[in-house]
Design an enzyme around this catalytic site. Structure first.
Site, PDB file in Angstrom:
ATOM      1  N   HIS A 212       0.870  -1.182   0.000  1.00  0.00           N
ATOM      2  CA  HIS A 212       0.000   0.000   0.000  1.00  0.00           C
ATOM      3  C   HIS A 212       0.906   1.229   0.000  1.00  0.00           C
ATOM      4  O   HIS A 212       2.024   1.189   0.525  1.00  0.00           O
ATOM      5  CB  HIS A 212      -0.956  -0.056   1.197  1.00  0.00           C
ATOM      6  CG  HIS A 212      -2.069  -1.040   0.986  1.00  0.00           C
ATOM      7  ND1 HIS A 212      -3.314  -0.667   0.549  1.00  0.00           N
ATOM      8  CD2 HIS A 212      -2.097  -2.387   1.096  1.00  0.00           C
ATOM      9  CE1 HIS A 212      -4.071  -1.744   0.417  1.00  0.00           C
ATOM     10  NE2 HIS A 212      -3.354  -2.804   0.745  1.00  0.00           N
ATOM     11  N   CYS A 243      -7.609  -1.553   3.497  1.00  0.00           N
ATOM     12  CA  CYS A 243      -8.348  -2.556   4.267  1.00  0.00           C
ATOM     13  C   CYS A 243      -9.289  -1.834   5.232  1.00  0.00           C
ATOM     14  O   CYS A 243      -8.837  -1.028   6.039  1.00  0.00           O
ATOM     15  CB  CYS A 243      -7.371  -3.443   5.041  1.00  0.00           C
ATOM     16  SG  CYS A 243      -8.205  -4.595   6.149  1.00  0.00           S
ATOM     17  N   ASN A 252      -3.447   0.879  -2.667  1.00  0.00           N
ATOM     18  CA  ASN A 252      -2.265   0.120  -3.074  1.00  0.00           C
ATOM     19  C   ASN A 252      -1.420   0.974  -4.008  1.00  0.00           C
ATOM     20  O   ASN A 252      -1.884   1.973  -4.548  1.00  0.00           O
ATOM     21  CB  ASN A 252      -2.679  -1.110  -3.881  1.00  0.00           C
ATOM     22  CG  ASN A 252      -3.409  -2.122  -3.047  1.00  0.00           C
ATOM     23  OD1 ASN A 252      -4.569  -1.952  -2.754  1.00  0.00           O
ATOM     24  ND2 ASN A 252      -2.702  -3.155  -2.648  1.00  0.00           N
TER      25      ASN A 252
HETATM   26  P1  HMG Z   1     -17.853 -14.165  11.788  1.00  0.00           P
HETATM   27  O1  HMG Z   1     -18.940 -13.196  12.066  1.00  0.00           O
HETATM   28  O2  HMG Z   1     -16.953 -14.573  12.910  1.00  0.00           O
HETATM   29  O3  HMG Z   1     -18.411 -15.471  11.048  1.00  0.00           O
HETATM   30  O4  HMG Z   1     -16.977 -13.542  10.598  1.00  0.00           O
HETATM   31  P2  HMG Z   1     -19.132 -16.749  11.606  1.00  0.00           P
HETATM   32  O5  HMG Z   1     -18.417 -17.934  11.068  1.00  0.00           O
HETATM   33  O6  HMG Z   1     -19.367 -16.648  13.094  1.00  0.00           O
HETATM   34  O7  HMG Z   1     -20.561 -16.658  10.867  1.00  0.00           O
HETATM   35  C1  HMG Z   1     -21.479 -15.589  11.144  1.00  0.00           C
HETATM   36  C2  HMG Z   1     -22.442 -15.426   9.970  1.00  0.00           C
HETATM   37  O8  HMG Z   1     -21.690 -15.022   8.806  1.00  0.00           O
HETATM   38  C3  HMG Z   1     -23.156 -16.710   9.599  1.00  0.00           C
HETATM   39  O9  HMG Z   1     -24.437 -16.336   9.095  1.00  0.00           O
HETATM   40  C4  HMG Z   1     -22.334 -17.251   8.470  1.00  0.00           C
HETATM   41  O10 HMG Z   1     -23.049 -18.080   7.580  1.00  0.00           O
HETATM   42  C5  HMG Z   1     -21.917 -15.962   7.761  1.00  0.00           C
HETATM   43  P3  HMG Z   1     -25.775 -16.379  10.012  1.00  0.00           P
HETATM   44  O11 HMG Z   1     -25.871 -17.816  10.432  1.00  0.00           O
HETATM   45  O12 HMG Z   1     -25.510 -15.450  11.164  1.00  0.00           O
HETATM   46  O13 HMG Z   1     -26.830 -15.898   9.070  1.00  0.00           O
HETATM   47  N1  HMG Z   1     -20.669 -16.165   7.004  1.00  0.00           N
HETATM   48  C6  HMG Z   1     -20.546 -15.946   5.682  1.00  0.00           C
HETATM   49  N2  HMG Z   1     -21.424 -15.506   4.758  1.00  0.00           N
HETATM   50  C7  HMG Z   1     -20.968 -15.401   3.487  1.00  0.00           C
HETATM   51  N3  HMG Z   1     -19.707 -15.711   3.130  1.00  0.00           N
HETATM   52  C8  HMG Z   1     -18.806 -16.144   4.018  1.00  0.00           C
HETATM   53  C9  HMG Z   1     -19.225 -16.269   5.360  1.00  0.00           C
HETATM   54  N4  HMG Z   1     -18.600 -16.691   6.479  1.00  0.00           N
HETATM   55  C10 HMG Z   1     -19.492 -16.621   7.472  1.00  0.00           C
HETATM   56  N5  HMG Z   1     -17.573 -16.454   3.640  1.00  0.00           N
HETATM   57  C11 HMG Z   1     -15.494 -13.741   8.708  1.00  0.00           C
HETATM   58  C12 HMG Z   1     -15.805 -14.192  10.140  1.00  0.00           C
HETATM   59  C13 HMG Z   1     -14.116 -14.237   8.373  1.00  0.00           C
HETATM   60  C14 HMG Z   1     -16.514 -14.342   7.767  1.00  0.00           C
HETATM   61  C15 HMG Z   1     -15.568 -12.185   8.670  1.00  0.00           C
HETATM   62  O14 HMG Z   1     -14.728 -11.680   9.658  1.00  0.00           O
HETATM   63  C16 HMG Z   1     -15.175 -11.616   7.339  1.00  0.00           C
HETATM   64  O15 HMG Z   1     -15.896 -11.788   6.368  1.00  0.00           O
HETATM   65  N6  HMG Z   1     -14.003 -10.921   7.275  1.00  0.00           N
HETATM   66  C17 HMG Z   1     -13.474 -10.387   6.036  1.00  0.00           C
HETATM   67  C18 HMG Z   1     -12.927  -9.004   6.236  1.00  0.00           C
HETATM   68  C19 HMG Z   1     -12.303  -8.520   4.962  1.00  0.00           C
HETATM   69  O16 HMG Z   1     -12.743  -8.876   3.876  1.00  0.00           O
HETATM   70  N7  HMG Z   1     -11.287  -7.651   5.096  1.00  0.00           N
HETATM   71  C20 HMG Z   1     -10.604  -7.064   3.986  1.00  0.00           C
HETATM   72  C21 HMG Z   1      -9.798  -8.041   3.193  1.00  0.00           C
HETATM   73  S1  HMG Z   1      -8.194  -8.366   3.865  1.00  0.00           S
HETATM   74  C22 HMG Z   1      -7.196  -7.083   3.252  1.00  0.00           C
HETATM   75  O17 HMG Z   1      -7.702  -6.121   2.710  1.00  0.00           O
HETATM   76  C23 HMG Z   1      -5.707  -7.212   3.339  1.00  0.00           C
HETATM   77  C24 HMG Z   1      -5.052  -7.640   2.009  1.00  0.00           C
HETATM   78  O18 HMG Z   1      -5.359  -6.704   0.976  1.00  0.00           O
HETATM   79  C25 HMG Z   1      -3.525  -7.703   2.172  1.00  0.00           C
HETATM   80  C26 HMG Z   1      -2.901  -6.456   2.788  1.00  0.00           C
HETATM   81  O19 HMG Z   1      -3.168  -5.323   2.330  1.00  0.00           O
HETATM   82  O20 HMG Z   1      -2.097  -6.646   3.719  1.00  0.00           O
HETATM   83  C27 HMG Z   1      -5.537  -9.020   1.558  1.00  0.00           C
HETATM   84 MG    MG Z   2      -4.372  -4.814   0.653  1.00  0.00          MG
END
Ligand code: HMG
Ligand code: MG
Length: 307
Positions: A212, A243, A252
């Site tokens: 980034h 993020c 980025n």
């Molecule tokens: P959680 O709330 O702990 O999930 O989230 P859970 O397992 O307890 O489930 C809760 C509910 O979410 C359930 O639904 C699941 O079905 C649903 P309910 O029964 O309550 O109706 N659920 C989902 N639904 C759709 N798709 C899924 C999913 N998983 C659970 N995959 C979780 C945990 C990991 C899902 C959440 O924290 C999350 O989605 N986090 C993502 C955050 C994110 O995207 N951040 C940005 C990307 S990372 C980044 O930018 C860095 C990077 O660029 C590198 C860098 O720059 O260093 C990659």
């Molecule tokens: Mg990133």
């Protein structure tokens, strides 16, 4: 330095995912498609389209299925990928028809918890339920380690910790680990030391840089990587991105800035800079705000005026 530069580099475009996940105003599906088609037209052939994460956590990417189903059949020769955090995400990605996914975790405990609601250890256990079935289904799997250069919550992060995670991810059969400077704090000497540690045991082709550009050092850090043998760089059109769970994360490294530098050094990327600059204009119209990339703002390469 010059004699060690490669003749070719691969650019991995993350703007539809890393860029759009951080936009305050939701971008309609039609705008995303226009932007991605412009990126493909510019010659980018590895594009991270979206995330199959929880739509409650990242509502900006809630249209992941529709986006993938629309674009995958249209774009032969382009590898599309998406972030997958768990088995639910893998199921969604497979149903939508993706052939590549990326798993992600952080090298610092606090960012990992803020970003995924799990400890690092739990993330690794989760990936052990995601990567093997994905590989059995014929998918390629990439991996990210965030906060390698520093964490917005914990500050400095030991390189040994990131290296240990990279080892675990490669052992799980991820084809490449992209090292993330999530909040853009890295400087070139730090990058050199860090990469030398990684490269002492991991081949360069299994590493990528994901910098980034928060403090303007992304390109300088990539140049250090290039010199040390890294051939894979993540970038985002116009410098879109950040993020949502890392305070202070800006975009980025802008794809145009990276390609401009590489092209000027005689390094082939397969990307047409003029069409890339045009894609940046499309992206700017789609998100409805000015983008920070330098080459984007300069309007491309310099044209010598005649007369
Ligand atoms: P959680 O709330 O702990 O999930 O989230 P859970 O397992 O307890 O489930 C809760 C509910 O979410 C359930 O639904 C699941 O079905 C649903 P309910 O029964 O309550 O109706 N659920 C989902 N639904 C759709 N798709 C899924 C999913 N998983 C659970 N995959 C979780 C945990 C990991 C899902 C959440 O924290 C999350 O989605 N986090 C993502 C955050 C994110 O995207 N951040 C940005 C990307 S990372 C980044 O930018 C860095 C990077 O660029 C590198 C860098 O720059 O260093 C990659
Ligand atoms: Mg990133």
């Amino acid at each position: 330095m010059l004699e060690r530069l490669p003749s070719q580099v691969s650019v991995y475009e993350v703007s539809p995912r890393d860029g759009l996940q951080n936009e305050a105003a939701p971008v309609p599906l039609e705008g995303k498609i226009r932007m991605i088609e412009a990126l493909v037209a510019a010659g980018l052939d590895r594009i991270e389209l979206t995330s199959f994460v929880s739509p409650r956590w990242v509502p900006q990417l809630a249209d992941a299925e529709e986006l993938v189903r629309t674009l995958v059949p249209k774009s032969e020769g382009v590898t599309f990928s998406a972030l997958v955090p768990n088995a639910t995400g893998l199921e969604r990605a497979l149903r939508a028809g993706l052939r590549e996914i990326a798993v992600f975790l952080s090298a610092s405990e606090t960012h990992n918890r803020k970003n995924t609601n799990k400890s690092i250890e739990r993330s690794l256990e989760t990936f052990a339920e995601v990567v093997p079935p994905a590989r059995q289904a014929g998918l390629e799997v990439r991996a990210y380690i965030s906060t390698v250069w520093g964490c917005p919550y914990e500050g400095a992060v030991p390189v040994a910790r990131s290296l240990e995670l990279a080892r675990a991810l490669l052992e799980l059969d991820c084809y490449q680990v992209s090292l993330g400077d999530t909040v853009g704090v890295g400087t070139p000497l730090q990058t050199r030391r860090l990469l030398e540690t990684f490269l002492a045991e991991i081949p360069a082709e299994r590493l990528a840089l994901h910098c980034h550009d928060t403090r303007g050092t992304a390109l300088a850090n990539c140049l250090v990587g290039l010199e040390l043998g890294i051939r894979d760089f993540d970038a985002s059109i116009g410098g879109l991105g950040g993020c949502p769970y890392a305070p202070g994360a800006a975009g980025n490294l802008a794809t145009e800035d990276l390609v401009y530098m590489l092209q000027g050094m005689g390094i082939e990327t397969g990307v047409d800079l003029d069409l890339l600059v045009e894609a940046g204009r499309v992206a700017e119209r789609v998100v409805g705000r000015a983008l920070p990339g330098k080459v984007h703002q300069a309007g491309g390469a310099m044209r010598v005026r005649s007369g």
